[in-house]
Scaffold this active site. Structure first.
Site, PDB file in Angstrom:
ATOM      1  N   ALA A   1     -13.982  -5.042   7.204  1.00  0.00           N
ATOM      2  CA  ALA A   1     -14.328  -5.583   5.878  1.00  0.00           C
ATOM      3  C   ALA A   1     -14.164  -7.094   5.833  1.00  0.00           C
ATOM      4  O   ALA A   1     -13.329  -7.655   6.547  1.00  0.00           O
ATOM      5  CB  ALA A   1     -13.438  -4.929   4.818  1.00  0.00           C
TER       6      ALA A   1
ATOM      7  N   GLN B   1     -12.336  11.662  -0.866  1.00  0.00           N
ATOM      8  CA  GLN B   1     -11.416  11.404   0.242  1.00  0.00           C
ATOM      9  C   GLN B   1     -10.416  12.518   0.490  1.00  0.00           C
ATOM     10  O   GLN B   1      -9.748  12.562   1.510  1.00  0.00           O
ATOM     11  CB  GLN B   1     -10.593  10.152  -0.067  1.00  0.00           C
ATOM     12  CG  GLN B   1     -11.292   8.883   0.227  1.00  0.00           C
ATOM     13  CD  GLN B   1     -10.610   7.771  -0.517  1.00  0.00           C
ATOM     14  OE1 GLN B   1      -9.904   6.985   0.064  1.00  0.00           O
ATOM     15  NE2 GLN B   1     -10.795   7.732  -1.811  1.00  0.00           N
ATOM     16  N   ARG B   2     -10.218  13.376  -0.495  1.00  0.00           N
ATOM     17  CA  ARG B   2      -9.157  14.371  -0.384  1.00  0.00           C
ATOM     18  C   ARG B   2      -9.571  15.655   0.318  1.00  0.00           C
ATOM     19  O   ARG B   2      -8.799  16.256   1.026  1.00  0.00           O
ATOM     20  CB  ARG B   2      -8.702  14.777  -1.787  1.00  0.00           C
ATOM     21  CG  ARG B   2      -7.654  13.923  -2.351  1.00  0.00           C
ATOM     22  CD  ARG B   2      -7.039  14.631  -3.538  1.00  0.00           C
ATOM     23  NE  ARG B   2      -6.323  13.711  -4.368  1.00  0.00           N
ATOM     24  CZ  ARG B   2      -5.144  13.216  -4.066  1.00  0.00           C
ATOM     25  NH1 ARG B   2      -4.554  13.580  -2.944  1.00  0.00           N
ATOM     26  NH2 ARG B   2      -4.546  12.363  -4.857  1.00  0.00           N
TER      27      ARG B   2
ATOM     28  N   ASP C   1      -1.736   9.105   0.288  1.00  0.00           N
ATOM     29  CA  ASP C   1      -1.443   7.718  -0.106  1.00  0.00           C
ATOM     30  C   ASP C   1      -0.546   6.982   0.897  1.00  0.00           C
ATOM     31  O   ASP C   1      -0.475   5.753   0.877  1.00  0.00           O
ATOM     32  CB  ASP C   1      -0.789   7.696  -1.485  1.00  0.00           C
ATOM     33  CG  ASP C   1      -1.652   8.350  -2.546  1.00  0.00           C
ATOM     34  OD1 ASP C   1      -2.890   8.330  -2.379  1.00  0.00           O
ATOM     35  OD2 ASP C   1      -1.109   8.893  -3.521  1.00  0.00           O
TER      36      ASP C   1
END
Ligand code: ADP
Length: 323
Positions: A186, A255-256, A127
């Site tokens: 993006a 994602q981990r 994070d």
């Protein structure tokens, strides 16, 4: 110091194994015995402690997750729970502890420190919301996984004039979403630090199409108020009027679990070794992290008292480059 232990706690992050390996081998190089504690603070409380030799941590630098296992352990948040953990550590004659983990885990290590147990933290969370380290172990790999998904969705988006929304992790912090949005080009980024209501997101995509863009990519942080569900509902309701639909992809735990990329392997190795050097010098009650390219030690009371903020220049840059 002769006997130290290492544990991984909270959310797993790619690179935790590289950090364990660094702690073990750096400890051994000092002539110490190193132990691994399984399942984070839970194993600390039950005394689930195993010896780790140099060969036990062979072949793990490239593995995601953590060979020691991780856990969320509510009992450790009580003083009784922590007393039990310290008792177990003392029974095993452990003189110092390295805690590899994020915000919650380092709050736990601060509590142990306050109760007199020598502990050093290793900054590890995808994070990147941990004060005391500019970047934490796992962020770069998680970011690259998000980026790969964005790049692929962009190809599909360009073929169909269809907008895509990608939700990325980050808890209450927008770092991952912001960086993935910048690196992935993006059209709109929605993060807790810079919220964008659904109608404004729609405007951004509409305007992008008008400027001749073929795709509309929206990256949203899981912790944003206008999260994936809210944005999806808005676009569904207004699809006819907008003239395009929005498809949602939630990356979630994908994602981990990735294999740590070079940056995270090296970062974890440096911070892990730095934590053991700190134990040797008696610099305990601190978080080992990376700042301005150097391994630094930040007192845990500062770590828990402060919130890491996002660089506003990056938020501005994302807006400029989306045009
Ligand atoms: P992360 O370290 O990834 O932020 P969590 O927030 O889940 O993960 O915290 C991991 C563990 O750290 C918790 O399950 C708990 O055992 C311990 N912990 C969290 N907050 C505290 C606290 N205030 N005091 C003591 N221990 C804590």
């Amino acid at each position: 110091m002769k006997r130290i232990a290492v544990l991984t706690s909270g959310g797993d992050a790619p690179g935790m194994n590289a950090a364990i390996r660094a702690v073990v081998r750096t400890g051994i190089s000092k002539g110490w015995e190193v132990f691994g504690i399984r399942q984070g603070y839970a194993g600390c409380m039950t005394g689930d402690i195993i010896p780790l030799g140099a060969r036990d941590v062979g072949g793990i630098i490239q593995q995601g997750g953590t060979i020691l296992g991780s856990a969320r352990c509510p009992a450790f948040t009580t003083e009784d729970g922590r007393r039990q953990a310290i008792r177990a550590l003392r029974q095993h004659n452990i003189e110092g502890l390295v805690v590899i983990g994020g915000n919650g885990s380092q709050t736990g290590s601060y509590e142990l420190h306050k109760m007199g147990f020598p502990v050093v933290g290793v900054a590890s969370t995808i994070d990147n919301d941990l004060y005391g380290s500019e970047i934490t172990i796992g962020v770069d790999t998680a970011l690259n996984i998000a980026l790969e998904a964005i790049d692929r969705l962009k190809v599909t988006a360009s073929s169909h004039q269809r907008a895509f929304l990608i939700e990325v992790m980050g808890r209450h912090c927008g770092y991952l979403a912001l960086m993935a949005g910048i690196a992935g080009g993006a059209e709109a980024i929605v993060i807790p630090e810079a919220e964008l209501p659904p109608d404004k997101v729609a405007d951004e995509i509409q305007e992008a199409y008008e400027r001749g863009k073929k795709h509309g990519i929206v990256v949203v942080a899981e912790g944003a108020r206008y999260n994936a569900e809210k944005l999806e509902a808005y676009f569904k309701e207004n699809e006819e009027q907008l003239g395009f639909d929005l498809r949602v992809t939630k990356l979630g735990h994908v994602q981990r679990g990735g294999e740590p990329l070079a940056f995270d392997r090296i970062l974890a190795t440096r911070i892990g070794a730095g934590a053991v050097h700190a134990l040797e010098r008696g610099e305990t009650g601190k978080l080992a992290g990376l700042n301005n390219g150097d391994i630094t030690l930040t007192p845990l009371d500062e770590v828990v008292a402060n919130k890491k903020s996002l660089n506003p220049e990056l938020i501005e840059l994302a807006g400029i480059l989306a045009k």
